[in-house]
Design a protein around this motif. Structure first.
Motif, PDB file in Angstrom:
ATOM      1  N   GLU A 177      -4.200  -2.717  -7.950  1.00 13.79           N
ATOM      2  CA  GLU A 177      -4.474  -3.479  -6.743  1.00 13.79           C
ATOM      3  C   GLU A 177      -3.736  -2.863  -5.556  1.00 13.79           C
ATOM      4  OE1 GLU A 177      -5.825  -5.637  -3.992  1.00 13.79           O
ATOM      5  OE2 GLU A 177      -6.540  -6.072  -6.025  1.00 13.79           O
ATOM      6  N   SER A 178      -4.488  -2.455  -4.542  1.00 14.82           N
ATOM      7  CA  SER A 178      -3.898  -1.733  -3.411  1.00 14.82           C
ATOM      8  C   SER A 178      -2.896  -2.583  -2.641  1.00 14.82           C
ATOM      9  CB  SER A 178      -4.991  -1.226  -2.470  1.00 14.82           C
ATOM     10  OG  SER A 178      -5.715  -2.312  -1.918  1.00 14.82           O
ATOM     11  N   MET A 179      -3.137  -3.910  -2.539  1.00 11.66           N
ATOM     12  CA  MET A 179      -2.217  -4.769  -1.814  1.00 11.66           C
ATOM     13  C   MET A 179      -0.844  -4.805  -2.481  1.00 11.66           C
ATOM     14  SD  MET A 179      -3.826  -5.768   0.831  1.00 11.66           S
ATOM     15  CE  MET A 179      -2.799  -7.092   1.414  1.00 11.66           C
ATOM     16  N   ILE A 180      -0.832  -4.788  -3.786  1.00 10.54           N
ATOM     17  CA  ILE A 180       0.444  -4.775  -4.512  1.00 10.54           C
ATOM     18  C   ILE A 180       1.148  -3.437  -4.305  1.00 10.54           C
ATOM     19  CG2 ILE A 180       1.467  -4.787  -6.824  1.00 10.54           C
ATOM     20  CD1 ILE A 180      -0.596  -6.877  -7.603  1.00 10.54           C
ATOM     21  N   ARG A 181       0.411  -2.346  -4.368  1.00  6.95           N
ATOM     22  CA  ARG A 181       1.026  -1.026  -4.126  1.00  6.95           C
ATOM     23  C   ARG A 181       1.622  -0.973  -2.720  1.00  6.95           C
ATOM     24  NH1 ARG A 181      -3.882   1.007  -6.239  1.00  6.95           N
ATOM     25  NH2 ARG A 181      -4.419   1.857  -4.196  1.00  6.95           N
ATOM     26  N   THR A 182       0.894  -1.511  -1.750  1.00  2.02           N
ATOM     27  CA  THR A 182       1.381  -1.491  -0.370  1.00  2.02           C
ATOM     28  C   THR A 182       2.667  -2.294  -0.228  1.00  2.02           C
ATOM     29  OG1 THR A 182      -0.883  -1.254   0.467  1.00  2.02           O
ATOM     30  CG2 THR A 182       0.784  -2.046   2.014  1.00  2.02           C
ATOM     31  N   ALA A 183       2.713  -3.460  -0.873  1.00  2.00           N
ATOM     32  CA  ALA A 183       3.918  -4.298  -0.788  1.00  2.00           C
ATOM     33  C   ALA A 183       5.110  -3.611  -1.439  1.00  2.00           C
ATOM     34  CB  ALA A 183       3.649  -5.646  -1.442  1.00  2.00           C
ATOM     35  N   VAL A 184       4.893  -2.988  -2.573  1.00  2.00           N
ATOM     36  CA  VAL A 184       5.989  -2.287  -3.259  1.00  2.00           C
ATOM     37  C   VAL A 184       6.495  -1.133  -2.398  1.00  2.00           C
ATOM     38  CG1 VAL A 184       6.572  -0.874  -5.269  1.00  2.00           C
ATOM     39  CG2 VAL A 184       5.242  -2.971  -5.563  1.00  2.00           C
ATOM     40  N   ARG A 185       5.590  -0.423  -1.765  1.00  2.00           N
ATOM     41  CA  ARG A 185       6.014   0.694  -0.919  1.00  2.00           C
ATOM     42  C   ARG A 185       6.812   0.207   0.282  1.00  2.00           C
ATOM     43  NH1 ARG A 185       0.707   4.748  -1.070  1.00  2.00           N
ATOM     44  NH2 ARG A 185       0.899   5.237  -3.306  1.00  2.00           N
ATOM     45  N   ALA A 186       6.395  -0.915   0.848  1.00  2.00           N
ATOM     46  CA  ALA A 186       7.166  -1.487   1.959  1.00  2.00           C
ATOM     47  C   ALA A 186       8.566  -1.865   1.498  1.00  2.00           C
ATOM     48  CB  ALA A 186       6.437  -2.701   2.528  1.00  2.00           C
ATOM     49  N   LEU A 187       8.648  -2.420   0.288  1.00  3.63           N
ATOM     50  CA  LEU A 187       9.960  -2.778  -0.267  1.00  3.63           C
ATOM     51  C   LEU A 187      10.849  -1.554  -0.445  1.00  3.63           C
ATOM     52  CD1 LEU A 187      10.598  -5.243  -3.188  1.00  3.63           C
ATOM     53  CD2 LEU A 187      11.622  -2.978  -3.251  1.00  3.63           C
ATOM     54  N   THR A 188      10.298  -0.520  -1.046  1.00  3.99           N
ATOM     55  CA  THR A 188      11.116   0.678  -1.279  1.00  3.99           C
ATOM     56  C   THR A 188      11.594   1.288   0.036  1.00  3.99           C
ATOM     57  OG1 THR A 188       9.131   2.078  -1.352  1.00  3.99           O
ATOM     58  CG2 THR A 188       9.943   1.196  -3.448  1.00  3.99           C
ATOM     59  N   LEU A 189      10.747   1.277   1.052  1.00  6.43           N
ATOM     60  CA  LEU A 189      11.169   1.818   2.347  1.00  6.43           C
ATOM     61  C   LEU A 189      12.301   0.978   2.944  1.00  6.43           C
ATOM     62  CD1 LEU A 189       7.740   2.787   3.965  1.00  6.43           C
ATOM     63  CD2 LEU A 189       9.473   4.318   3.024  1.00  6.43           C
ATOM     64  N   ASN A 190      12.226  -0.341   2.756  1.00  7.87           N
ATOM     65  CA  ASN A 190      13.325  -1.190   3.229  1.00  7.87           C
ATOM     66  C   ASN A 190      14.628  -0.829   2.532  1.00  7.87           C
ATOM     67  OD1 ASN A 190      11.702  -2.645   5.001  1.00  7.87           O
ATOM     68  ND2 ASN A 190      11.199  -4.220   3.488  1.00  7.87           N
ATOM     69  N   VAL A 191      14.537  -0.487   1.258  1.00  6.49           N
ATOM     70  CA  VAL A 191      15.734  -0.080   0.505  1.00  6.49           C
ATOM     71  C   VAL A 191      16.252   1.262   1.011  1.00  6.49           C
ATOM     72  CG1 VAL A 191      16.595   0.621  -1.765  1.00  6.49           C
ATOM     73  CG2 VAL A 191      15.111  -1.387  -1.560  1.00  6.49           C
ATOM     74  N   TYR A 192      15.359   2.238   1.158  1.00  2.98           N
ATOM     75  CA  TYR A 192      15.788   3.583   1.554  1.00  2.98           C
ATOM     76  C   TYR A 192      16.399   3.587   2.953  1.00  2.98           C
ATOM     77  CZ  TYR A 192      12.613   4.799  -2.293  1.00  2.98           C
ATOM     78  OH  TYR A 192      11.978   4.868  -3.493  1.00  2.98           O
ATOM     79  N   HIS A 193      15.831   2.793   3.841  1.00  4.80           N
ATOM     80  CA  HIS A 193      16.278   2.839   5.235  1.00  4.80           C
ATOM     81  C   HIS A 193      17.559   2.050   5.490  1.00  4.80           C
ATOM     82  CE1 HIS A 193      13.086   5.153   7.197  1.00  4.80           C
ATOM     83  NE2 HIS A 193      12.244   4.583   6.357  1.00  4.80           N
ATOM     84  N   VAL A 194      18.078   1.345   4.469  1.00  6.71           N
ATOM     85  CA  VAL A 194      19.395   0.731   4.628  1.00  6.71           C
ATOM     86  C   VAL A 194      20.454   1.805   4.823  1.00  6.71           C
ATOM     87  CG1 VAL A 194      21.188  -0.589   3.446  1.00  6.71           C
ATOM     88  CG2 VAL A 194      18.812  -1.384   3.405  1.00  6.71           C
ATOM     89  N   GLY A 195      20.293   2.912   4.080  1.00  4.54           N
ATOM     90  CA  GLY A 195      21.219   4.031   4.241  1.00  4.54           C
ATOM     91  C   GLY A 195      22.513   3.882   3.471  1.00  4.54           C
ATOM     92  N   ASP A 196      22.537   3.073   2.416  1.00  8.68           N
ATOM     93  CA  ASP A 196      23.734   2.931   1.582  1.00  8.68           C
ATOM     94  C   ASP A 196      23.833   4.124   0.632  1.00  8.68           C
ATOM     95  OD1 ASP A 196      25.094   1.908  -1.075  1.00  8.68           O
ATOM     96  OD2 ASP A 196      25.766   0.553   0.519  1.00  8.68           O
TER      97      ASP A 196
END
Length: 842
Positions: A177-196
């Motif tokens: 399901e593309s909507m689920i893939r999109t949500a997961v990708r948004a989540l991972t980007l939020n994690v990466y951009h924290v910069g910890d």
């Protein structure tokens, strides 16, 4: 107890929250009796906490004091209902998304209840529940920062050893399901951009780094899927397949933009890992081999798809090492692809490698031996440089330009243009590929001369620059070493690597000049080649040799002949306007700062006009498209001809806008003073011929027929005499004279057949893109007039009048074009036909 829940009270009050929580604490089992209350309680708590966070801190303090999160977890353990699980996840998502107070967010994440819900084994076989779960995870990721992320990870000796939010999310990264893939990708980007830093190390280590491997593998599979759709579209062109291509392209570009966003997060290990996987899984085994060979056992990707992917990857994924390694690989010889006896280059062997060598060694005074000398040097050079070797991908790109089909030419030009515009590509790499713009070459040599590099001084100040040897800079050597050491199977011993950048520049220049000599390539693609040429040589013609100039001049003369044919064609009355319009557009296109074409266009099936499918050679619409195409090609070649002569491109084409019509012409006798004629205009009825015509069945009308031409305009006129003004009449119907194709009926010699085309172009340049839409446009059909005259003599006379006026109109157009076409003929009126006085007046 449950009925008391519905009693009247302020639904947004703190008392309401206290009441609901108290009732929830009393729940020891969830069954059919109290299930609805529990679900409604969760909804109300979400609403009240959201309200309180914005209006009264006491709400959330009560929420913390009563440990409502613990109550949520307790009820989840005793309730197996999917409805409750969905409602709980939705409630948590609403609360977390709407919390604005940092203290409230900190409390939510501080205890282990959130991590417990994240790791809880929900029944993900239910798609709706999975959607709520992913929304819950994404809501949490939206609140991540340097302070809150530490509350969700598990550490050991200052190293992150567990991160349930991230680990659970990437399980669904490749969900169907593309909507689920999109949500997961948004989540991972939020994690990466924290910069910890500790979290970055966690996501970069195995086994979690496998996520990036699976991501590139998924992207590779999408690329292979795209190739299959493109192949099917070639076999069976349809709007549905074109739509499928566009959908697949959108998905591929979404993947690339996500990869680019991951890289932009600035995690060094992740950037290197992604680059390595892109090269190892896609570029080296699939993309570059598809450019080089066309074997019986076809590789996973075709040439067209590979050209598109190269453009998109270089344009979207901004990694310096990736761009430069791809550029170096274009010069190299991959050994990982076995050479098949049936394998062949996707195009012909380029005869451009030594055109510069030939021009250096020929004697300017011995023109008769020029061709033999060049062929001999070319043969010797190619045997020395390429004997027994397979072609590098760069050679295949140039081969496509010289001898490929429309799609291959367009794709190769897009790749070269993308490389030229890639800011991450080192100038030395662009120079090695032969696409470093001339002004950057001069800048580079100037800087080298200023720091005292002898070879640069020699190149900069030598009067015979073509005798100076170029050098491959250190950057190229660095990336060639990376290819050898880090990517097993890539050999860099191909002669492309050792060749001088000057030779490569002349190869590119030769290929572009050869492209402009091709008649089977669309004008739009030729314009792209013109843009690339002007980027390489923006100010000077110095790098054109005599062979280039000869080819460009011959092509220009050929295009001039085509335009002259159009001066006697179906749309000659609009030829001048078309030339002026396309002249401006061409100038803007080739002088633009960037190539204005989406790479996805090369994947779509070539546009086929509806007029070509059904209309015969007599169709004015097909003739109009051919005229527009001829004018576009002429505009480009005229620009290049002027540029090759070292002249400045004028903003407007040099044409005679006003050409005097002979005084004895029919238009003058009819009283026309302006090159414009509309219905209800009043004219002199000199030389008109009576006729009959039926515009509707069984409704025949009588008119006076007249053919007129003035300057580049011409009309077929049906007029009616004014009763109060003898010899004067009103124009009732008017149609274009050009393209009317007059013909006397074979059986009825008093009938004259005329084709009636539109007075303006019925198509636009957007037709190419509209042709790929789902709605299939219906081909337009020319109109027809059949005029019935009193006798055969009148019909012949009308026929002669139409032919004479068409000839006069054609001569006027040619006369207007004389300064533009550089015609070597007299500009007097000797070619204009003398009109015979016609005393058949009404």
């Amino acid at each position: 107890m449950w009925f008391s829940f519905w009693r009247s009270r302020d639904r947004l009050s703190l008392d309401e929250l206290r009441f609901i929580v108290d009732q929830l604490k009393k729940v020891q089992v969830v069954n059919e009796v109290n299930k609805e209350f529990v679900i409604e309680a969760l909804r109300s708590i979400a609403e009240l906490i959201t309200y309180g966070d914005q209006h009264d801190a006491a709400y959330f303090e009560f929420f913390m004091e009563k440990q409502v999160m613990g109550e949520f977890v307790r009820i989840l353990r005793i309730c197996e209902s999917l409805i409750f699980s969905r409602q709980l996840l939705q409630t948590m998502s609403i609360i977390i998304q709407n919390l604005k107070n940092d203290h409230s967010i900190y409390y939510m994440f501080r205890n282990e209840h959130v991590n417990y819900l994240i790791a809880y084994p929900f029944d993900f076989g239910n798609e709706e529940l999975l959607s709520y779960y992913i929304s819950f995870l994404r809501a949490i990721s939206g609140k991540l920062n340097n302070d809150t992320i530490s509350l969700l990870v598990k550490t050991k000796i200052d190293e992150v050893v567990g991160f349930p939010l991230y680990v659970e999310a990437i399980r669904f990264a490749l969900h169907e399901e593309s909507m689920i893939r999109t949500a997961v990708r948004a989540l991972t980007l939020n994690v990466y951009h924290v910069g910890d830093d500790s979290v970055n190390r966690f996501v970069s280590r195995a086994p979690h780094s496998d996520y990036f491997l699976h991501l590139i593998e998924f992207f590779r599979d999408r690329c292979i899927h795209l190739k299959s759709i493109v192949s099917n579209a070639k076999k069976s062109q349809s709007a549905e397949l074109s739509s499928s291509i566009l959908c697949a392209v959108d998905e591929i570009e979404d993947n690339l933009y996500y990869i680019s966003d991951v890289v932009s997060a600035g995690i060094p290990d992740v950037g290197r890992l992604i680059m390595d996987k892109v090269l190892r899984l896609l570029i080296f085994p699939l993309v570059l081999p598809s450019l080089r060979t066309e074997a019986v056992n076809e590789p996973s990707l075709g040439a067209v798809t590979s050209l598109y992917l190269l453009c998109c990857i270089l344009r979207i994924v901004k990694i310096k090492d990736l761009a430069n390694i791809v550029a170096a690989a274009l010069l190299c010889h991959p050994e990982m692809i076995p050479e098949s006896a049936e394998a062949k280059i996707n195009g012909n062997l380029l005869s451009h490698a030594s055109s510069d060598l030939a021009s250096q060694n020929k004697d300017a005074n011995n023109q008769n031996s020029m061709s033999d000398t060049k062929n001999h040097i070319l043969h010797s050079a190619l045997n020395h440089m390429y004997g027994g070797m397979r072609f590098a991908p760069r050679e295949a790109l140039l081969s496509f330009v010289v001898s490929g089909d429309e799609v291959q030419v367009s794709g190769s030009l897009n790749v070269l243009a993308t490389l030229l515009q890639t800011k991450e590509l080192d100038e030395s790499m662009a120079d090695a590929l032969g696409i470093l713009p001339q002004y950057k070459q001069h800048k580079k040599k100037l800087l080298q001369a200023l720091v005292g590099e002898d070879s640069a001084e020699e190149q900069l100040f030598s009067s015979e620059g073509n005798k100076v040897k170029d050098r491959i800079s250190g950057e190229l050597d660095i990336y060639l070493q990376k290819l050898k050491q880090e990517y097993v199977g890539i050999s860099c011993v191909h002669p492309e690597v050792g060749a001088s950048p000057r030779v490569h520049r002349f190869q590119v220049l030769d290929s572009l000049v050869s492209l402009f000599c091709r008649s089977n390539i669309s004008a739009e693609t030729l314009w792209h080649g013109g843009w690339l040429l002007r980027q390489l040589l923006p100010y000077s013609k110095a790098e054109f040799n005599s062979h280039h100039l000869t080819l460009l001049t011959d092509s220009f003369h050929h295009s001039t002949a085509r335009v002259l044919e159009e001066a006697r064609g179906t749309w000659l009355d609009l030829l001048l306007a078309a030339i002026c319009d396309q002249w401006r557009k061409c100038k803007r296109a080739i002088e633009a700062s960037s190539l204005r074409k989406d790479p996805k266009c090369i994947l779509l099936p070539p546009f086929k006009s509806a007029y070509d499918e059904h209309a015969s050679s007599e169709s004015s619409f097909a003739a109009g498209e051919r005229m527009c195409e001829a004018v576009k090609v002429f505009a480009l070649l005229h620009h290049l001809h002027i540029f090759s002569l070292g002249k400045v491109l004028p903003d407007q084409p040099p044409v005679f806008s006003d050409v005097d019509t002979p005084e004895k012409s029919r238009a003058r006798n009819a009283g026309l003073n302006l090159p414009e004629l509309k219905p209800n205009a009043e004219i002199n009825l000199v030389g008109t011929i009576p006729c009959r015509i039926a515009f509707e069945r069984s409704k025949e009308r009588h008119f006076l027929f007249l053919a007129l031409s003035m300057s580049s305009c011409g009309w077929l006129v049906l007029a009616e005499e004014l009763p109060v003004k003898p010899g004067r009449g009103l124009v009732r119907v008017v149609a274009p004279l050009a393209g009317c194709n007059p013909r006397v009926d074979d059986k009825h010699l008093k009938w004259l057949h005329l084709r009636i085309r539109p007075s303006s172009f019925p198509f636009t340049e957007t037709a190419i893109y509209a042709g790929h839409s789902k709605v299939k446009s219906k081909a337009l059909v020319d109109g027809r007039w059949t005029l019935a005259f009193q006798d055969e003599e009148s019909c012949k006379k009308a026929m002669s009048m139409v032919v004479e006026e068409m000839e006069l109109q054609s001569c006027m157009v040619e006369k207007s074009l004389e300064p533009l076409l550089e015609l070597d003929r007299s500009t007097d009126d000797s070619r204009l036909p003398e009109r015979v006085e016609d005393d058949n007046t009404v």
